[in-house]
Structures are given as structure tokens and as C-alpha cells.
Design a protein around this motif. Structure first.
Motif, PDB file in Angstrom:
ATOM      1  N   MET A   1       0.817  -1.213   0.000  1.00 34.98           N
ATOM      2  CA  MET A   1       0.000   0.000   0.000  1.00 34.98           C
ATOM      3  C   MET A   1       0.857   1.273   0.000  1.00 34.98           C
ATOM      4  SD  MET A   1      -3.019   1.148  -0.161  1.00 34.98           S
ATOM      5  CE  MET A   1      -4.055  -0.253   0.227  1.00 34.98           C
ATOM      6  N   GLU A   2       1.989   1.212   0.755  1.00 32.33           N
ATOM      7  CA  GLU A   2       2.879   2.364   0.807  1.00 32.33           C
ATOM      8  C   GLU A   2       3.507   2.625  -0.567  1.00 32.33           C
ATOM      9  OE1 GLU A   2       3.182   4.372   3.258  1.00 32.33           O
ATOM     10  OE2 GLU A   2       4.718   5.655   2.340  1.00 32.33           O
ATOM     11  N   LEU A   3       3.856   1.516  -1.288  1.00 32.70           N
ATOM     12  CA  LEU A   3       4.413   1.689  -2.627  1.00 32.70           C
ATOM     13  C   LEU A   3       3.395   2.303  -3.577  1.00 32.70           C
ATOM     14  CD1 LEU A   3       6.493  -1.588  -3.175  1.00 32.70           C
ATOM     15  CD2 LEU A   3       7.350   0.754  -3.008  1.00 32.70           C
ATOM     16  N   LEU A   4       2.131   1.868  -3.443  1.00 34.37           N
ATOM     17  CA  LEU A   4       1.068   2.428  -4.293  1.00 34.37           C
ATOM     18  C   LEU A   4       0.877   3.912  -3.998  1.00 34.37           C
ATOM     19  CD1 LEU A   4      -1.230   2.082  -6.322  1.00 34.37           C
ATOM     20  CD2 LEU A   4      -2.711   1.363  -4.431  1.00 34.37           C
ATOM     21  N   ARG A   6       3.136   6.016  -2.759  1.00 36.37           N
ATOM     22  CA  ARG A   6       4.288   6.779  -3.262  1.00 36.37           C
ATOM     23  C   ARG A   6       4.263   6.884  -4.783  1.00 36.37           C
ATOM     24  NH1 ARG A   6       9.445   4.552   0.352  1.00 36.37           N
ATOM     25  NH2 ARG A   6       8.657   5.235   2.393  1.00 36.37           N
ATOM     26  N   SER A   7       3.850   5.799  -5.436  1.00 35.36           N
ATOM     27  CA  SER A   7       3.778   5.822  -6.902  1.00 35.36           C
ATOM     28  C   SER A   7       2.714   6.816  -7.379  1.00 35.36           C
ATOM     29  CB  SER A   7       3.461   4.419  -7.431  1.00 35.36           C
ATOM     30  OG  SER A   7       4.481   3.509  -7.089  1.00 35.36           O
ATOM     31  N   THR A   8       1.593   6.871  -6.658  1.00 35.25           N
ATOM     32  CA  THR A   8       0.526   7.816  -7.026  1.00 35.25           C
ATOM     33  C   THR A   8       1.005   9.257  -6.865  1.00 35.25           C
ATOM     34  OG1 THR A   8      -1.137   6.220  -6.301  1.00 35.25           O
ATOM     35  CG2 THR A   8      -1.849   8.495  -6.590  1.00 35.25           C
ATOM     36  N   VAL A  93      10.313   4.237 -14.973  1.00 36.04           N
ATOM     37  CA  VAL A  93       9.277   3.880 -13.985  1.00 36.04           C
ATOM     38  C   VAL A  93       9.253   2.374 -13.765  1.00 36.04           C
ATOM     39  CG1 VAL A  93       6.804   3.955 -13.486  1.00 36.04           C
ATOM     40  CG2 VAL A  93       7.895   5.880 -14.662  1.00 36.04           C
ATOM     41  N   LEU A  94       9.347   1.619 -14.879  1.00 32.41           N
ATOM     42  CA  LEU A  94       9.273   0.163 -14.774  1.00 32.41           C
ATOM     43  C   LEU A  94      10.532  -0.439 -14.161  1.00 32.41           C
ATOM     44  CD1 LEU A  94       7.651  -0.668 -18.243  1.00 32.41           C
ATOM     45  CD2 LEU A  94       6.538  -0.583 -16.013  1.00 32.41           C
ATOM     46  N   SER A  95      11.642   0.313 -14.178  1.00 35.10           N
ATOM     47  CA  SER A  95      12.885  -0.215 -13.608  1.00 35.10           C
ATOM     48  C   SER A  95      12.885  -0.160 -12.083  1.00 35.10           C
ATOM     49  CB  SER A  95      14.079   0.584 -14.150  1.00 35.10           C
ATOM     50  OG  SER A  95      14.012   1.933 -13.718  1.00 35.10           O
ATOM     51  N   ARG A  96      11.923   0.522 -11.503  1.00 38.44           N
ATOM     52  CA  ARG A  96      11.862   0.609 -10.039  1.00 38.44           C
ATOM     53  C   ARG A  96      11.308  -0.687  -9.454  1.00 38.44           C
ATOM     54  NH1 ARG A  96       8.942   6.516 -10.105  1.00 38.44           N
ATOM     55  NH2 ARG A  96      10.728   7.714 -10.859  1.00 38.44           N
ATOM     56  N   PRO A  97      11.607  -0.955  -8.191  1.00 37.77           N
ATOM     57  CA  PRO A  97      11.121  -2.196  -7.567  1.00 37.77           C
ATOM     58  C   PRO A  97       9.628  -2.104  -7.196  1.00 37.77           C
ATOM     59  CG  PRO A  97      12.349  -0.901  -5.975  1.00 37.77           C
ATOM     60  CD  PRO A  97      12.494  -0.173  -7.291  1.00 37.77           C
ATOM     61  N   VAL A  98       8.830  -1.803  -8.190  1.00 39.93           N
ATOM     62  CA  VAL A  98       7.376  -1.688  -8.000  1.00 39.93           C
ATOM     63  C   VAL A  98       6.706  -2.530  -9.084  1.00 39.93           C
ATOM     64  CG1 VAL A  98       5.395  -0.131  -7.835  1.00 39.93           C
ATOM     65  CG2 VAL A  98       7.677   0.668  -7.167  1.00 39.93           C
ATOM     66  N   ARG A 100       4.083  -3.946 -11.874  1.00 38.32           N
ATOM     67  CA  ARG A 100       3.332  -3.233 -12.914  1.00 38.32           C
ATOM     68  C   ARG A 100       1.883  -2.988 -12.493  1.00 38.32           C
ATOM     69  NH1 ARG A 100       4.984  -4.105 -19.120  1.00 38.32           N
ATOM     70  NH2 ARG A 100       7.259  -4.086 -18.894  1.00 38.32           N
ATOM     71  N   SER A 101       1.345  -3.892 -11.670  1.00 37.52           N
ATOM     72  CA  SER A 101      -0.041  -3.680 -11.217  1.00 37.52           C
ATOM     73  C   SER A 101      -0.142  -2.393 -10.399  1.00 37.52           C
ATOM     74  CB  SER A 101      -0.513  -4.876 -10.397  1.00 37.52           C
ATOM     75  OG  SER A 101       0.276  -5.026  -9.233  1.00 37.52           O
ATOM     76  N   LYS A 102       0.844  -2.151  -9.542  1.00 31.91           N
ATOM     77  CA  LYS A 102       0.829  -0.930  -8.724  1.00 31.91           C
ATOM     78  C   LYS A 102       1.111   0.307  -9.586  1.00 31.91           C
ATOM     79  CE  LYS A 102       1.854  -2.640  -4.080  1.00 31.91           C
ATOM     80  NZ  LYS A 102       1.665  -4.069  -4.339  1.00 31.91           N
ATOM     81  N   ILE A 103       1.975   0.168 -10.586  1.00 31.59           N
ATOM     82  CA  ILE A 103       2.267   1.321 -11.460  1.00 31.59           C
ATOM     83  C   ILE A 103       1.016   1.728 -12.235  1.00 31.59           C
ATOM     84  CG2 ILE A 103       3.588   2.058 -13.485  1.00 31.59           C
ATOM     85  CD1 ILE A 103       5.872   0.278 -12.493  1.00 31.59           C
ATOM     86  N   TYR A 104       0.335   0.733 -12.794  1.00 33.84           N
ATOM     87  CA  TYR A 104      -0.879   1.054 -13.560  1.00 33.84           C
ATOM     88  C   TYR A 104      -1.970   1.618 -12.639  1.00 33.84           C
ATOM     89  CZ  TYR A 104      -4.544   0.623 -17.083  1.00 33.84           C
ATOM     90  OH  TYR A 104      -5.554   0.898 -17.973  1.00 33.84           O
ATOM     91  N   ALA A 105      -2.117   1.012 -11.449  1.00 35.80           N
ATOM     92  CA  ALA A 105      -3.106   1.520 -10.493  1.00 35.80           C
ATOM     93  C   ALA A 105      -2.765   2.949 -10.073  1.00 35.80           C
ATOM     94  CB  ALA A 105      -3.169   0.609  -9.271  1.00 35.80           C
ATOM     95  N   ALA A 106      -1.464   3.232  -9.899  1.00 37.48           N
ATOM     96  CA  ALA A 106      -1.044   4.570  -9.483  1.00 37.48           C
ATOM     97  C   ALA A 106      -1.359   5.601 -10.567  1.00 37.48           C
ATOM     98  CB  ALA A 106       0.455   4.575  -9.182  1.00 37.48           C
ATOM     99  N   LYS A 107      -1.166   5.214 -11.827  1.00 38.83           N
ATOM    100  CA  LYS A 107      -1.490   6.144 -12.921  1.00 38.83           C
ATOM    101  C   LYS A 107      -2.984   6.474 -12.923  1.00 38.83           C
ATOM    102  CE  LYS A 107       2.279   5.235 -16.160  1.00 38.83           C
ATOM    103  NZ  LYS A 107       2.721   6.652 -16.126  1.00 38.83           N
TER     104      LYS A 107
END
Length: 250
Positions: A1-4, A6-8, A93-98, A100-107
């Protein structure tokens, strides 16, 4: 949740670092005031009670949800998705330890927050503009009803965000994604007018569903049916959008 979270925040920071975003916010802020001369002319110059000040904010919302707010959403979504794919910044963005589900959700969360901010900005500007009309004495009477309408209008706009991101995944440049989003939206609105019986399952048909929440008598059955449709469409666009994002090569 914290990663999501921060990504947002990171997506929002990138979004508001663009000058275009700030200019578009200013346009959204000024549009309610741009309509004042027309309403004043109707109320004073022609002696016609066209739009009362207590209904001005809802009238602005009706106009904005028809094309202006969808256009701003399309522009933002195409920049956040297609733009980053095209200029290769998505790789960082994709090179970070996050995941893809969290990256797309954050966008999408960032797009939702931006859209909610746009709605709040237009609401405040419309209510402020209403107090500049000749019958400003009754402007405060429509404040609560307008707040409900603006809050209700967020749902179809959020669904439009998921659809715009979904379409943008198919392009490597923001201009192409924006053009296709506009054409698809215009086609859906046009078909809904010509063939209303065949377009009842299109979320674009219900961009003005906030009007159901006005007038005191709320049609609960119709609201539940449209709510179920919009939530279902949003889930389909989000799920299939994430699938394509996960499989996409950067």
C-alpha cells in the motif's frame, strides 16, 4: 500500500510539473466566468430569466461534462500513458522495484485525483461566478444541490478515465491517442442520440447522470441500474487495461 501511495504521488508530481496541466487548470477555472456575459444579457438585456444564479453551477456542470471535462481527461490520460511510452520515460518507472499492477493503479489513481480536483475547481469557480449575476441573492440556495450534482458526476468521469487509459495503451504518441479518444467519444455520443435503445450499455450515454440526483425525488431503481453499469464498465476497462499494460514491452 505504501508503494502504491508513493507511486501515485510520483505520478501527480510528474503531471503537475507539466506547464500544460497548469494552463488547463486555469482554463477550467475561468470557463464559468466566461459564461457570465451571456447569462447577464439574458437576465437584463433581453429581460429573460434564462438561468437563475442558484442553478448556474449545475448549468455549467451540464456543459462541462458534455465535452470540456472529457477532453481534459483525454489529454491527461494520453500524456500519462501514451506520452511516456512514446518518449521511453516509462522505462525508468518500470525499472523501479514496483510491480506493474501498482504502477498502472497509481497512474489511474493520479488521473482520478486530478479529475476530482478539476471538478472541485469548476464547482468553486461556478459558485463564485453565480454571486456576480444580477439575482445573486438567491445564489446560495442552490449550493447543496449543486454539491450533490458535482459529487455524482465524478463516477462517469472516473469510468471515462479508465477508458481513456485503456485506449492510450494502444499508441506510442500522445497526439494519436488523444485524437482516437475524441473520435470514439464523439461517435459514442452521436450514436446515443441517433440510436438511444442500442446505446443503453455505453457509459458515455450517462455522462449527465448527475441530473437524476436533482429535484428532490431520486429514482432509486434507475440510479442503481446505472450505478451497476458504470461500476461494471470501469472494472472491465481497468482489468483489461492492466492486462495489456502488463504484457506491453517498454
Amino acid at each position: 500500500m505504501e508503494l502504491l501511495k508513493r507511486s501515485t504521488v510520483n505520478e501527480l508530481m510528474k503531471l503537475y510539473a507539466r506547464k500544460k496541466t497548469i494552463w488547463l487548470l486555469l482554463v477550467a477555472l475561468l470557463l464559468p466566468f466566461a459564461g457570465l456575459p451571456v447569462v447577464r444579457q439574458l437576465q437584463n438585456g433581453l429581460g429573460v430569466a434564462g438561468i437563475a444564479s442558484d442553478q448556474y453551477a449545475v448549468t455549467i456542470l451540464n456543459a462541462m461534462t458534455l465535452f470540456v471535462l472529457p477532453l481534459l481527461i483525454f489529454m491527461t490520460a494520453s500524456d500519462m500513458v501514451s506520452g511516456e511510452i512514446g518518449d521511453k520515460t516509462i522505462r525508468s518507472v518500470l525499472s523501479r522495484p514496483v510491480s506493474r499492477s501498482k504502477i498502472y493503479a497509481a497512474k489511474l489513481l493520479a488521473l482520478f485525483v486530478h479529475t476530482a480536483g478539476l471538478l472541485l475547481l469548476v464547482f468553486v469557480a461556478s459558485e463564485a461566478a453565480a454571486f456576480l449575476l444580477p439575482d445573486a441573492g438567491i445564489a446560495a440556495g442552490g449550493l447543496a444541490e449543486a454539491a450533490v450534482a458535482y459529487a455524482a458526476s465524478a463516477l462517469p468521469l472516473f469510468v471515462l478515465c479508465t477508458a481513456a487509459a485503456w485506449v492510450s495503451l494502444g499508441f506510442k504518441n500522445a497526439s494519436g491517442a488523444l485524437t482516437v479518444c475524441i473520435l470514439l467519444y464523439a461517435a459514442a455520443k452521436g450514436l446515443a442520440l441517433v440510436f438511444p435503445d442500442y446505446m443503453v450499455f455505453s457509459p458515455v450515454t450517462y455522462m449527465n447522470w448527475h441530473q437524476l440526483w436533482l429535484g428532490g425525488s431520486i429514482p432509486a431503481g434507475r440510479i442503481f441500474a446505472i450505478l451497476s453499469l458504470l461500476v461494471g464498465c470501469g472494472m472491465v476497462f481497468y482489468t483489461t487495461g492492466y492486462y495489456f499494460f502488463d504484457k506491453k514491452e517498454a
